[in-house]
Design an enzyme around this catalytic site. Structure first.
Site, PDB file in Angstrom:
ATOM      1  N   GLU A  21      26.219  41.702 -20.770  1.00  0.00           N
ATOM      2  CA  GLU A  21      26.994  42.935 -20.880  1.00  0.00           C
ATOM      3  C   GLU A  21      27.934  42.947 -19.677  1.00  0.00           C
ATOM      4  O   GLU A  21      27.490  42.763 -18.539  1.00  0.00           O
ATOM      5  CB  GLU A  21      26.058  44.149 -20.831  1.00  0.00           C
ATOM      6  CG  GLU A  21      26.835  45.426 -21.040  1.00  0.00           C
ATOM      7  CD  GLU A  21      25.985  46.697 -20.983  1.00  0.00           C
ATOM      8  OE1 GLU A  21      24.753  46.594 -20.882  1.00  0.00           O
ATOM      9  OE2 GLU A  21      26.595  47.772 -21.042  1.00  0.00           O
ATOM     10  N   LYS A  39      21.874  44.488 -12.413  1.00  0.00           N
ATOM     11  CA  LYS A  39      23.276  44.794 -12.148  1.00  0.00           C
ATOM     12  C   LYS A  39      23.452  46.234 -11.682  1.00  0.00           C
ATOM     13  O   LYS A  39      24.288  46.533 -10.841  1.00  0.00           O
ATOM     14  CB  LYS A  39      24.109  44.539 -13.404  1.00  0.00           C
ATOM     15  CG  LYS A  39      24.405  43.063 -13.626  1.00  0.00           C
ATOM     16  CD  LYS A  39      25.219  42.846 -14.888  1.00  0.00           C
ATOM     17  CE  LYS A  39      24.328  42.531 -16.048  1.00  0.00           C
ATOM     18  NZ  LYS A  39      24.887  42.722 -17.347  1.00  0.00           N
ATOM     19  N   ARG A  56      11.521  36.628 -17.524  1.00  0.00           N
ATOM     20  CA  ARG A  56      12.713  36.697 -16.685  1.00  0.00           C
ATOM     21  C   ARG A  56      12.403  36.154 -15.292  1.00  0.00           C
ATOM     22  O   ARG A  56      11.259  36.049 -14.879  1.00  0.00           O
ATOM     23  CB  ARG A  56      13.294  38.096 -16.637  1.00  0.00           C
ATOM     24  CG  ARG A  56      12.421  39.170 -16.036  1.00  0.00           C
ATOM     25  CD  ARG A  56      12.925  40.569 -16.382  1.00  0.00           C
ATOM     26  NE  ARG A  56      14.239  40.852 -15.836  1.00  0.00           N
ATOM     27  CZ  ARG A  56      15.281  41.263 -16.569  1.00  0.00           C
ATOM     28  NH1 ARG A  56      15.180  41.407 -17.861  1.00  0.00           N
ATOM     29  NH2 ARG A  56      16.431  41.535 -16.008  1.00  0.00           N
TER      30      ARG A  56
HETATM   31  P1  ATP Z   1      20.634  43.588 -15.716  1.00  0.00           P
HETATM   32  O1  ATP Z   1      19.540  44.602 -15.769  1.00  0.00           O
HETATM   33  O2  ATP Z   1      20.680  42.832 -14.445  1.00  0.00           O
HETATM   34  O3  ATP Z   1      21.947  44.145 -16.086  1.00  0.00           O
HETATM   35  P2  ATP Z   1      20.444  42.610 -18.298  1.00  0.00           P
HETATM   36  O4  ATP Z   1      19.350  41.861 -18.968  1.00  0.00           O
HETATM   37  O5  ATP Z   1      20.700  43.997 -18.738  1.00  0.00           O
HETATM   38  O6  ATP Z   1      20.207  42.510 -16.772  1.00  0.00           O
HETATM   39  P3  ATP Z   1      22.582  41.324 -19.592  1.00  0.00           P
HETATM   40  O7  ATP Z   1      23.992  41.234 -19.177  1.00  0.00           O
HETATM   41  O8  ATP Z   1      22.249  42.150 -20.760  1.00  0.00           O
HETATM   42  O9  ATP Z   1      21.776  41.823 -18.343  1.00  0.00           O
HETATM   43  O10 ATP Z   1      21.927  39.878 -19.703  1.00  0.00           O
HETATM   44  C1  ATP Z   1      22.514  38.755 -20.296  1.00  0.00           C
HETATM   45  C2  ATP Z   1      21.421  37.757 -20.538  1.00  0.00           C
HETATM   46  O11 ATP Z   1      20.814  37.372 -19.317  1.00  0.00           O
HETATM   47  C3  ATP Z   1      20.332  38.341 -21.401  1.00  0.00           C
HETATM   48  O12 ATP Z   1      20.026  37.422 -22.407  1.00  0.00           O
HETATM   49  C4  ATP Z   1      19.188  38.560 -20.457  1.00  0.00           C
HETATM   50  O13 ATP Z   1      17.973  38.425 -21.124  1.00  0.00           O
HETATM   51  C5  ATP Z   1      19.415  37.485 -19.408  1.00  0.00           C
HETATM   52  N1  ATP Z   1      18.854  37.898 -18.117  1.00  0.00           N
HETATM   53  C6  ATP Z   1      19.152  38.986 -17.396  1.00  0.00           C
HETATM   54  N2  ATP Z   1      18.402  39.057 -16.281  1.00  0.00           N
HETATM   55  C7  ATP Z   1      17.595  37.965 -16.288  1.00  0.00           C
HETATM   56  C8  ATP Z   1      16.575  37.449 -15.414  1.00  0.00           C
HETATM   57  N3  ATP Z   1      16.237  38.085 -14.291  1.00  0.00           N
HETATM   58  N4  ATP Z   1      15.965  36.292 -15.759  1.00  0.00           N
HETATM   59  C9  ATP Z   1      16.308  35.649 -16.868  1.00  0.00           C
HETATM   60  N5  ATP Z   1      17.238  36.059 -17.741  1.00  0.00           N
HETATM   61  C10 ATP Z   1      17.886  37.215 -17.463  1.00  0.00           C
HETATM   62 MG    MG Z   2      21.703  45.048 -20.036  1.00  0.00          MG
END
Ligand code: ATP
Ligand code: MG
Length: 555
Positions: free
Chosen positions: A33, A268, A258
């Site tokens: 995102e 983020k 994760r």
């Molecule tokens: P954040 O909470 O940091 O915004 P998110 O999962 O909401 O993390 P996205 O932009 O939706 O962030 O994530 C893109 C991809 O990265 C998704 O497939 C998510 O599962 C993966 N991802 C995010 N954080 C991690 C992590 N700590 N370890 C492994 N994969 C991750």
């Molecule tokens: Mg997200």
């Protein structure tokens, strides 16, 4: 790139799908995102998705999951692309979920026509109350039995902007008593009168993650949709959406644990708070776990990829010690980064028996771990700098460096012996007087006597003033007094330490931002991209030279 994913359960699934011809080619995606910069957790997902596709001769899409107009910005879209490329990966297609909004809207209407979706007017509080709990079934919404016609009309009105934010939602009609709470009539669409970074003001209704993500995967023909474990309970809904929306292609969702790391926050939302509150100097602050922060600190794509491939993929969550990344960085840079001498806390040394105005050149290897990097010549003369910590007026036990009466080797040059200490009014040594022995030049074959230590030095006249930045973890969540506190109250006040010092001119004569060096005894350094000017080099310490960490502890 020769990284190979550690053998894992996802590879086993793919191997079987290819062997049984369920798929002829696999397609994965990395779906961020665009609401912030990528962090090292994302790197794990990137390495996994791109790594698997590469291993099995498939493809990977970079897809922006941009279904929330409020938090998403073009700045983030740009930085994410830059970071994926920097990590060393190339996507097949660059896509935006928002490009499918028309299809998603049609699919929502299909669900309404099938009697599988309805417009609900419960307030968010009421909806929470109706939803029930893990132990208690939910109750049906009073709006659940509206006719198809009424639902179509209301949904159309939602789309045309007739209703304010939060007043209505479109919900799937599944099962309010399902043990899986995600099945209790989940929201598919909500109203948001905000300008979207891609579609502008075309839409004021936006699809929710569970509805949108499964459709995006199905539309793109994703074969293996890899996501983190918190989505495991969402998988039945994912499958329901694909099936009931009558998608031609059925992707398979697979979950993995994760990445978490010690002494850092990995979300983020939290990272954005650090930027907005000016705790750091931007998303790329060298203390941030963002890919742009790690890059500016000096970590290499190789070190990050090696970490991700080494930790592998599992279903069990674990916290990775940040020292593991440091280990891979040292491994990567040891044979690559040129060696230089830096003096961070200088102490002047005058060689009283060395001729005034004479300069001789001593030859030093550019990298003892890599002969191909050749040698360079360092100017040696009467006045030098050494590190303050390499001299003690009253030596402690087992101190073998310089002290009055003791002799040491200057790296690549001569033995010197300390005779005199000049002190300021507070009693601190500000200059020491030594004599050198011309017989003892490095490489001369001198065997007359031995010294117990070798110290590094710089020619005082030639030394180039520069700045060194040292870092400690930004967040101290392991400290006892920090337990239970908000992460903004766990900030380490010493996370950045700036020191002025000197560097040998020759070693850094062509240095430009992001160039990496190994400074004798001080560790690995990177030329900072933000504060370096044509007049002054600023070095970020990436990692000190040694740590007790061994990667084998973890594999
Ligand atoms: P954040 O909470 O940091 O915004 P998110 O999962 O909401 O993390 P996205 O932009 O939706 O962030 O994530 C893109 C991809 O990265 C998704 O497939 C998510 O599962 C993966 N991802 C995010 N954080 C991690 C992590 N700590 N370890 C492994 N994969 C991750
Ligand atoms: Mg997200």
């Amino acid at each position: 790139m020769d990284n190979k994913t550690q053998s894992n359960f996802i590879q086993a699934i793919i191997e079987e799908d290819l062997a049984t011809h369920k798929h002829e080619q696999i397609i994965t995606r990395f779906p961020p995102e665009p609401n912030g910069y990528l962090h090292i957790g994302h790197a794990k997902s990137i390495c996994l998705n791109f790594g698997l596709a590469k291993e099995f001769h498939g493809k990977t899409n970079l897809r922006f999951d941009d279904t929330n107009p409020v938090k998403e910005e073009d700045e983030f879209v740009k930085s994410i692309q830059e970071d994926v490329k920097w990590l060393g990966f190339t996507w097949d297609q660059l896509l935006f979920a928002s490009d499918y909004f028309d299809t998603m809207y049609e699919k929502a209407k299909l669900l309404i026509r099938k009697g599988l979706a309805y417009v609900c007017e419960l307030t968010p509080d009421e909806m929470r109350e109706y939803r029930g709990t893990l132990n208690e079934p939910g109750r049906n919404s009073p709006y659940r039995d509206r006719s198809v016609e009424e639902n179509l009309e209301l949904f159309e009105k939602m789309k045309s902007g007739a209703f304010p934010d939060g007043s209505r939602v479109l919900r799937a009609k599944i099962d309010m008593s399902s043990p899986n709470i995600n099945f209790r009539d989940p929201i598919l669409y909500r109203i948001s009168h905000n300008t979207h970074h891609n579609t502008g003001d075309k839409w004021c209704i936006y699809p929710m993650y569970d509805f949108a993500h499964s459709l995006e995967d199905a539309i793109e023909g994703i074969t293996h949709s890899i996501c983190t474990l918190e989505f495991e309970d969402h998988r039945p809904l994912y499958d329901w959406v694909v099936k009931e929306c009558e998608m031609e292609h059925t992707p398979r969702q697979i979950e993995f644990a994760r990445l978490n790391m010690t002494n850092t926050v990995m979300s983020k939302r939290k990272l954005k708070l650090l930027v907005d509150e000016k705790v750091v100097d931007g998303w790329d602050d060298p203390r941030m776990p963002t890919l742009s922060g790690l890059r500016r600190r000096g970590y290499t794509p190789e070190s990050i990829r090696n970490l991700c491939f080494e930790i592998g993929v599992a279903k069990a969550s674990s916290v990775v010690d940040s020292q593991m990344l440091d280990y891979f960085l040292r491994e990567d840079l040891l044979p690559k980064a040129p060696l230089g001498m830096a003096i961070i806390k200088p102490l002047k040394v005058v060689i009283t028996n060395y001729p005034e105005n004479e300069v001789e050149y001593v030859e030093i290897e550019n990298n003892p771990k890599n002969e191909d990097m050749g040698t360079r010549k360092l100017p040696f003369s009467k006045e030098l700098y050494i590190e303050q910590e390499d001299f003690m007026e009253v030596p402690s036990k087992k101190y073998f460096r310089l002290f009055p009466g003791n002799e040491v080797r200057l790296k690549g040059a001569y033995f010197i012996k300390c005779n005199d200490v000049i002190k300021d009014s507070d009693g601190n040594a500000i200059e020491i007087h030594v004599t050198y022995d011309p017989e003892t030049k490095s490489g001369s074959g001198f065997t007359g006597r031995k010294v117990k230590s070798t110290i590094h030095w710089l020619n005082a006249k030639e030394a180039l003033p520069c700045e060194f930045r040292f870092f400690e973890p930004l967040i101290e969540d392991d400290k006892e007094e920090n337990q239970g506190k908000h992460f903004l109250e766990q900030i380490n006040p010493n996370s950045l330490c700036i020191k002025s010092g000197y560097i040998e001119r020759e070693a850094v004569k062509n240095a430009k931002p992001l160039d990496k060096f190994q400074f004798v005894r001080h560790g690995f350094f990177n030329v900072d991209t933000k504060y370096t000017t044509p007049e002054k080099l600023v070095f970020n310490q990436i990692v000190p030279l040694k740590s007790s960490f061994k990667v084998n502890n973890y594999s």
